[in-house]
Design an enzyme around this catalytic site. Structure first.
Site, PDB file in Angstrom:
ATOM      1  N   HIS A 235      -9.892   1.350   1.785  1.00 44.81           N
ATOM      2  CA  HIS A 235      -9.671   2.731   2.511  1.00 44.81           C
ATOM      3  C   HIS A 235     -10.649   3.514   3.279  1.00 44.81           C
ATOM      4  CE1 HIS A 235      -5.466   2.623   2.150  1.00 44.81           C
ATOM      5  NE2 HIS A 235      -5.180   2.159   0.516  1.00 44.81           N
TER       6      HIS A 235
ATOM      7  N   CYS B 193       0.582  -1.256  -0.386  1.00 44.98           N
ATOM      8  CA  CYS B 193      -0.002   0.137   0.151  1.00 44.98           C
ATOM      9  C   CYS B 193       0.580   1.146   0.020  1.00 44.98           C
ATOM     10  CB  CYS B 193      -0.861  -0.268   1.251  1.00 44.98           C
ATOM     11  SG  CYS B 193      -2.046   1.772   1.299  1.00 44.98           S
TER      12      CYS B 193
ATOM     13  N   HIS C 257      -9.074  -4.429  -2.000  1.00 42.52           N
ATOM     14  CA  HIS C 257      -7.814  -3.373  -0.960  1.00 42.52           C
ATOM     15  C   HIS C 257      -8.712  -1.816  -0.936  1.00 42.52           C
ATOM     16  CE1 HIS C 257      -3.510  -1.746   0.329  1.00 42.52           C
ATOM     17  NE2 HIS C 257      -4.295  -0.768  -0.081  1.00 42.52           N
ATOM     18  N   GLU C 258      -8.667  -1.371  -2.391  1.00 41.99           N
ATOM     19  CA  GLU C 258      -8.721  -0.154  -2.467  1.00 41.99           C
ATOM     20  C   GLU C 258     -10.233   0.602  -1.604  1.00 41.99           C
ATOM     21  OE1 GLU C 258      -6.115   2.233  -3.375  1.00 41.99           O
ATOM     22  OE2 GLU C 258      -5.447   0.458  -3.691  1.00 41.99           O
TER      23      GLU C 258
HETATM   24 NI    NI Z   1      -3.736   0.909   0.015  1.00 43.63          NI
END
Ligand code: NI
Length: 167
Positions: A139, A93, A135-136
């Site tokens: 966030h 990341c 993953h994105e």
């Molecule tokens: Ni990330």
């Protein structure tokens, strides 16, 4: 065009849930997306979420680095797992430079979102592509990948882990 500074783990914005985009024009979404594209390209990453540049809006961009994933802009994305199958693989990341960890993710998902023009899109993806989307989108809920690690022995510095696991 503007390359923005990327917040690192510990910054408050990375932990806040982000809010949905309501009005593309009033919120200057086109300009924000351009900044995110410029920043992602500058960093050479595979994905970037708006909170990583300190903007707590539900926008992520991903892909465009190679042929594996086309450049995709997702606004107010929703993810639905298509099976309960989980895969474990290393992730990195931009907010945790030099580190990586093995994160469990759904293998197959469907995601829907608005694109940069405000049009609804829906796609089914799997494996690495599905991992990057998850993953994105994490966030946007204030979740960083170390929070999902089940085994901290698979968390560490990329160069060290790569040397260990490439044998
Ligand atoms: Ni990330």
């Amino acid at each position: 065009m503007a390359v923005r500074a990327i917040l690192k783990m510990g910054a408050a914005s990375l932990l806040h849930p982000s809010v949905e985009v309501q009005d593309f024009a009033k919120e200057n979404i086109a300009e924000l997306i351009q900044d995110m594209k410029d920043t992602l390209q500058h960093e050479g990453g595979i994905g970037l979420a708006a909170p990583q540049i300190g903007v707590n809006k539900r926008i992520v961009i991903l892909g465009g680095r190679d042929d594996a994933i086309p450049l995709t802009i997702l606004i107010n994305p929703k993810i639905t797992p298509l099976s309960q199958e989980i895969e474990l693989a290393f992730e990195a990341c931009l907010s945790l430079p030099d580190l990586m960890g093995a994160v469990p993710r759904y293998k197959r998902i469907q995601f829907s979102a608005l694109d940069a023009a405000g049009k609804s899109i829906t796609h089914e993806v799997e494996d690495y592509h599905a991992r990057v989307v998850q993953h994105e989108c994490d966030h946007l809920d204030g979740v960083l990948y170390p929070m999902r690690l089940e085994d901290l022995t698979y968390f560490g510095y990329r160069d060290v882990l790569m040397a260990r696991y490439s044998r």
